[in-house]
Design a protein around this motif. Structure first.
Motif, PDB file in Angstrom:
ATOM      1  N   GLY A  92       0.789  -1.219   0.000  1.00  0.00           N
ATOM      2  CA  GLY A  92       0.000   0.000   0.000  1.00  0.00           C
ATOM      3  C   GLY A  92       0.820   1.267   0.000  1.00  0.00           C
ATOM      4  N   ALA A  93       2.057   1.211  -0.437  1.00  0.00           N
ATOM      5  CA  ALA A  93       2.942   2.376  -0.466  1.00  0.00           C
ATOM      6  C   ALA A  93       3.864   2.264  -1.671  1.00  0.00           C
ATOM      7  N   PRO A  94       4.377   3.387  -2.200  1.00  0.00           N
ATOM      8  CA  PRO A  94       5.279   3.323  -3.349  1.00  0.00           C
ATOM      9  C   PRO A  94       6.586   2.601  -3.001  1.00  0.00           C
ATOM     10  N   LYS A  95       7.089   1.837  -3.961  1.00  0.00           N
ATOM     11  CA  LYS A  95       8.329   1.090  -3.789  1.00  0.00           C
ATOM     12  C   LYS A  95       9.237   1.338  -4.982  1.00  0.00           C
ATOM     13  N   THR A  96      10.540   1.289  -4.722  1.00  0.00           N
ATOM     14  CA  THR A  96      11.517   1.465  -5.790  1.00  0.00           C
ATOM     15  C   THR A  96      11.714   0.150  -6.545  1.00  0.00           C
ATOM     16  N   LEU A  97      12.407   0.262  -7.674  1.00  0.00           N
ATOM     17  CA  LEU A  97      12.678  -0.930  -8.472  1.00  0.00           C
ATOM     18  C   LEU A  97      13.564  -1.911  -7.714  1.00  0.00           C
ATOM     19  N   GLN A  98      14.539  -1.407  -6.991  1.00  0.00           N
ATOM     20  CA  GLN A  98      15.429  -2.285  -6.247  1.00  0.00           C
ATOM     21  C   GLN A  98      14.679  -3.036  -5.159  1.00  0.00           C
ATOM     22  N   GLU A  99      13.744  -2.391  -4.489  1.00  0.00           N
ATOM     23  CA  GLU A  99      12.954  -3.079  -3.465  1.00  0.00           C
ATOM     24  C   GLU A  99      12.094  -4.180  -4.065  1.00  0.00           C
ATOM     25  N   ILE A 100      11.560  -3.941  -5.251  1.00  0.00           N
ATOM     26  CA  ILE A 100      10.749  -4.969  -5.919  1.00  0.00           C
ATOM     27  C   ILE A 100      11.621  -6.127  -6.363  1.00  0.00           C
ATOM     28  N   LEU A 101      12.813  -5.825  -6.921  1.00  0.00           N
ATOM     29  CA  LEU A 101      13.724  -6.885  -7.354  1.00  0.00           C
ATOM     30  C   LEU A 101      14.216  -7.709  -6.170  1.00  0.00           C
TER      31      LEU A 101
END
Length: 309
Positions: A92-101
């Motif tokens: 429920g909050a914005p995430k960076t690409l590195q956090e998703i990877l």
């Protein structure tokens, strides 16, 4: 003395005998005199050549194997996209690409695949991409090189921006038609909206249609609290004490007064339909009528007496 001379013997009459023929085992092992290889030599040579070809083959994959690998990688990428959507929805909050990877264990994949995965996430309809702010020092070259790594990703619900009672009422007031709002679509971006719906219904701000068994909210509309009027409980009790006559009594009383009821007794209709089904339809006996072809009477006359003798 050669082997051929030693093997030759003298027979009766001083005749020289032919040398003995070689055995089949010796013939199979020995090579032919004309220089052509035997069957066993051919088989051994083909086997040795196939082994040399296998040992000396290059380890590069075939085009079919490369195509299969690309297909499997594409399927895995689509699976990772669905997992990324679920991850952003749960946070429920914005995430960076590195956090998703890091969450998907894709941080060690090649950079080209990470860049392709980031491009697909930006085009995904259930994801909202927010680019990174421009640097103040003016280092545009470095930002352009790493632009696919920057920015944040957020889950995009079916009804965006509705996460409170105020935003829900604003969304319902902005509707231009009288269609209902499905609660399942509302829960896509606001999972814990049940309490807010109950409170707004008690305040006569919304109209709610609920399920029969679980009594869960299913559809909601906008409501006006000015149209809600409190009814005295004593009047409600008096209303429920009034006995409503049955269908038979209503039809009988209206017929006795000479008025036609708005709806006939359905049981009478069933009786009439049953009676009509029991009586078979009689077919009328059609009498045989003489058929006269008046327009063909001149063709049916007997002209045998007009023959020439």
């Amino acid at each position: 003395m050669s082997n051929l001379a030693a093997s030759a013997k003298l027979g009766p009459g001083n005749k020289r005998l032919a040398p003995p023929s070689p055995s089949p085992s010796n013939a199979s092992n020995a090579s032919r005199t004309d220089g052509t290889p035997s069957k066993r030599q051919k088989r051994d040579g083909v086997a040795a050549a196939s082994v040399r070809d296998i040992r000396g083959a290059s380890p590069t994959p075939t085009p079919a194997a490369m195509a299969a690998a690309n297909t499997s990688y594409g399927n895995d990428m689509l699976t990772h996209l669905s997992y990324a959507v679920d991850f952003l929805k749960s946070k429920g909050a914005p995430k960076t690409l590195q956090e998703i990877l890091d969450h998907l264990s894709l941080q060690h994949t090649p950079e080209s695949q990470q860049q392709q995965f980031a491009a697909l996430m930006r085009k995904h309809p259930r994801m909202q991409f927010t680019p990174a702010p421009r640097p103040k020092d003016g280092s545009k070259d470095k930002q352009q090189q790493l632009s696919w790594k920057l920015g944040k990703y957020e889950f995009r619900p079916k009804i965006p921006g509705v996460k409170s009672k105020v935003s829900l009422l604003e969304h319902l007031q902005a509707k231009t038609d009288a269609s209902a709002l499905a609660v399942k679509d509302l829960k896509d971006g606001w999972p814990d909206c049940d309490q807010a719906i109950d409170e707004l219904e008690a305040e006569h701000r919304i109209l709610v249609v609920r399920t029969r068994k679980e009594n869960h909210a299913k559809f909601i509309w906008i409501d006006d609290p000015r149209l809600a009027h409190r009814v005295d409980p004593e009047f409600k009790a008096m209303w429920h004490r009034v006995e409503v006559p049955g269908v038979d009594d209503i039809v009988r009383k209206l017929t006795a007064v000479g008025q036609k009821p708005a709806s006939e007794d359905p049981r009478l209709k069933k009786i009439e339909t049953a009676a009509t089904k029991q009586k078979p339809k009689r077919r009328g006996n059609r009498g045989s009528k003489p058929q006269q072809n008046v327009h063909m009477s001149h063709l049916l006359q007997d002209y045998s007496g007009h023959r020439k003798g």
